[in-house]
Each structure stands twice: as C-alpha cells, then as structure tokens.
Enzyme design. Structure first.
Site, PDB file in Angstrom:
ATOM      1  N   ASP A  13       6.993   4.163 -37.511  1.00  0.00           N
ATOM      2  CA  ASP A  13       7.981   3.239 -37.158  1.00  0.00           C
ATOM      3  C   ASP A  13       7.458   2.190 -36.849  1.00  0.00           C
ATOM      4  O   ASP A  13       8.384   1.052 -37.040  1.00  0.00           O
ATOM      5  CB  ASP A  13       8.185   3.632 -35.807  1.00  0.00           C
ATOM      6  N   ARG A  93       1.041   3.153 -20.786  1.00  0.00           N
ATOM      7  CA  ARG A  93       2.540   2.352 -21.664  1.00  0.00           C
ATOM      8  C   ARG A  93       1.934   0.456 -21.149  1.00  0.00           C
ATOM      9  O   ARG A  93       2.361  -0.133 -21.303  1.00  0.00           O
ATOM     10  CB  ARG A  93       3.311   2.476 -21.166  1.00  0.00           C
ATOM     11  N   ASP A 122       9.430   5.393 -23.093  1.00  0.00           N
ATOM     12  CA  ASP A 122       8.569   4.529 -23.521  1.00  0.00           C
ATOM     13  C   ASP A 122       9.344   3.072 -23.157  1.00  0.00           C
ATOM     14  O   ASP A 122       8.494   1.929 -22.691  1.00  0.00           O
ATOM     15  CB  ASP A 122       8.345   4.800 -25.038  1.00  0.00           C
ATOM     16  N   SER A 182       4.652  15.269 -32.988  1.00  0.00           N
ATOM     17  CA  SER A 182       4.380  13.645 -32.247  1.00  0.00           C
ATOM     18  C   SER A 182       2.963  13.752 -31.505  1.00  0.00           C
ATOM     19  O   SER A 182       3.589  14.522 -30.000  1.00  0.00           O
ATOM     20  CB  SER A 182       5.979  13.569 -31.758  1.00  0.00           C
TER      21      SER A 182
END
Ligand code: ARG
Length: 407
Positions: A13, A93, A122, A182
């Site tokens: 991505d 994050r 996220d 994932s």
C-alpha cells in the site's frame, strides 16, 4: 518545490503511494519515513530497498528506546489493556506519527501521506498526532480515497491493481511473504489478522506465531523470573539492572519460550466494526502481571479500586490514539502519584503458557506479617466485636422497615 512526507512501512500500500504522490498528487519531492519500533529487521530493509528503487529521499528512524521508555512504560504504569489484551499497535502509532512530524518540520513539508485504508484504527491515531502538532500541514490518505477512474470517480484499490501499478513503476512485489495474514508488529506485541482468521470459529494455526512456542514445544520445567521495579517501571531482570529496551527483548524471549502471551479475541474497533484479533505479547503479559501484583502490595484498597477505573479510561484513550488528550494527562498525574511507591521485586513463574506471580516484595508494602498472622499480639481480636455489630446497619434497617410497612 512541493514536498510530501510519506509514513512508509515498505508494504504494498505505502509503496504504491510513492508513484501516486508524483503522478496524481503532483509532488516533486517525496520523502519516506520508516520508524523502527521493533518490527522485523527485514521489513525495515525492505522499506529501504524499495525507497531506493522508487527514488525517494528516505529516512529510517530508530525509535525503539524511546518507544519503550515513553510509550510502553506509561502503558505498564496504567496496566494498559483494551478488551483483555496489552495494547501495542495503538501505542506505537503516535510515536510513528511524531517521527513523521519531526521530519516534516525539519525539511519544511507541505503535506503528509499515509497508507491507512478507511476501515481501521490507524487513520485516527496517526492523523490526530499530525493535526495536533502541525495543523497547518495537509494530510493525504490515497488508499482511503481510492483509485481514480477515468470519469473522475473513485473506488477502492484491489490488490492485483496495486501489484500491477507498482510493477509499471519499477517495483516487483510478486513474492511478498505477508499475503495470507495482515501482521502488525512492534517490540511490545504482534497482531495477526486476516485470511481465515476472519472466521471467528477458525482456530489460529501454529504458523501465525513467531514469538511464542506452542504448548507442546515448551519446556517441561518451569522458569522463575524476577522483575525489579522502580517508580512503576521495570528496571531489572533476575537481579541485573538493564536498559529498558534490552529488558523488554529479554522478557519477550524468556516468556515466549514458555508459550506465554497468546491472546485470541473479538475486538471492537473504533468505527464499531468487530474484528477477530490474535496477539502474541509474551513480555507485555509478564510485565503487566508483575506490575499489577506490586501495585496490589503497596496501594491502599481505595487506591486500587479507583485506579482500576482510571486505568480502564487510560486504556481506551490510548487505544483511540488520543495521546495528547488533556484527560489522558490528568489520569497520568494520578497514575504517576501512585507509582512512586511501586518499587520492589516480583517473581513470576513461566510454565506451559501461563505467567503466574509467585512472590512480591517492596519497602512500601502496606502489609505487616505480624498483623495478618493468626497468633498476633498487636491486634486484639476482641475489639472487632463492636465493628461486626454495626456491619451492614443501613441494610438491616431496610429489611426491618419492609417488615413493618408491609403489615
Ligand atoms: N486491532 C489492533 C489495534 O487496533 C491491531 C491493528 C493492526 N493489526 C494488523 N494485523 N494489521 O490496535
């Protein structure tokens, strides 16, 4: 020159975002930032290789030590948990975003880009930090916006379209290993989702685990580890003072060998979606268990009860990525005031998937062997009588009133 700072994992991505930034969004300077929070070494190298292949100005920021002391340790102090697992992705994050902010400020960026889709947590966590610290810098989320069609409308990218697009721009991503699951990984925990794990009744296969052994492969003999704490944070392992980062890595290895720290849950995401998550977080499980045990020794009953509610609120704020929220800071003021006494040692037994606290000691223990023991002379048990008579007085009054008024 228009400059964009891309938060770059090196995955498909975010790799697709690089040529997109140039072709569709018109940036001539694409700066990629990969933040090392303890993900696999090969992921970082892959990011560096792909950044080079796609010709970006690239920065790898080693934030591991900062992650432990400024993010994992506050999580320990707050017994940081969300729905039954030690939070890990959510505390990394804000730091990843912070490092992107630091680069953006240094180089004078016009925009940020990130690879979050519109489904996950996220996007909230990363954008909150960027917007709080640099409200003037625009944020672009190409994967959330979707692929632009000839008529100007947009639709989500498919994986094969992304692979094709990357290929057309000189990046061959055919053999990536991360296709089935994932995975998000930092030194505080690994999270595995996707593939057949999306079926809530599909038992997690052994292959998804990297840090923890299956019970059948764990040693038959238990191991004891002693964790030393100061000011609510771990400072030593088996009597040896250690750097925070080393300590976490050591405990991860020791506990993982005994199969400690696998969690399989249904989790409620911020958008309300339920998602099936598997975690492995051996070190976090051990350190949180030890921390809780020490708090139970040194805190008053009222403090413990109140702190459970404070911890829960802290965990939710952290999960939602609201790292700089004033309520979070206020809760931390309370948490930290208690932590001054969270000093001492805790002994944990690791065996066949469980981490059991088997001992604790502290100079601040609110505990006296003399008072608690049965043959004590300091505590006159006859004095309890009056207190026992008054116990539950209001409730007894209620029952006697009921009887009278019913007649
Ligand atoms: N549900 C977890 C969280 O929101 C982890 C999300 C990322 N996990 C992943 N396997 N991609 O913190």
């Amino acid at each position: 020159m228009a400059t964009v700072v891309l938060v770059y994992s090196g995955g498909l991505d975010t790799s697709v975002c690089i040529p997109l930034m140039r072709e569709e969004y018109g940036f001539d300077r694409v700066v990629t930032v990969t933040v090392d929070v303890g993900q696999p070494r090969e992921d970082i190298e892959q990011a560096e290789d792909r950044a080079a292949a796609l010709g970006t100005e690239h920065y790898t920021v080693d934030a591991r030590a900062e992650f432990v002391t400024d993010y994992c340790w506050p999580a320990v102090r707050a017994n940081g948990d969300y729905q039954g697992y030690p939070i890990s992705t959510s505390i990394a994050r804000p730091l990843i975003a912070l490092k992107a902010v630091e680069v953006a400020r240094r180089i004078g960026a016009d925009a940020y880009a990130h690879g979050c889709t519109g489904k996950g947590n996220d996007q909230f966590r990363i954008e909150y930090v960027m917007r709080t610290l640099t409200p003037e810098i625009r944020i672009i989320a190409p994967m959330r916006e979707g692929k632009r069609l000839p008529d100007g409308s947009r639709e989500p990218w498919t994986r094969s379209e992304e692979i094709e697009y990357a290929k057309a721009h000189g990046l061959n991503v055919a053999q990536t290993h991360d296709r089935i699951w994932s995975i998000d990984e930092n030194l505080w925990g690994r999270s595995i989702e996707g593939g057949r794990l999306e079926e809530p009744d599909f038992a997690p296969p052994e292959e998804i685990f990297q840090w923890t052994r299956g019970i059948a492969d764990t040693p038959d003999d238990p191991a004891l580890v002693t964790i030393g704490f100061d000011n609510g944070a771990p400072v030593s392992l088996n009597g040896e003072t250690m750097e925070p980062l080393d300590l976490v890595m050591r405990v991860n290895a020791l506990a993982g060998e005994h199969g400690v720290g696998r969690v399989d849950i249904m989790e409620d995401r911020m958008l309300g979606l339920k998602v099936r998550e598997n975690y492995e977080c051996p070190g976090a499980v051990v350190l949180l268990a030890a921390h809780r045990a020490l708090e139970a020794l040194v805190s008053t009953q009222g403090e413990l009860k109140f702190k459970a509610a404070v911890d829960r609120e802290w965990g939710e704020l952290a999960y939602r990525g609201l790292w700089f929220d004033p309520l979070k800071h206020a809760l931390e003021a309370f948490i930290d005031s208690i932590q001054e006494r969270v000093v001492g040692e805790v002994i944990v037994r690791l065996h066949k998937g469980s981490a059991t606290v088997v001992g604790r000691r502290s100079p601040w223990a609110l505990y006296s062997e003399d008072l608690a023991s049965f043959d004590s002379k300091t505590f006159n048990q006859a004095e309890s009588e009056g207190m026992v008579k008054l116990h539950g007085m209001q409730g007894r009054m209620y029952w006697s009133l009921r009887e009278h008024l019913a007649q």
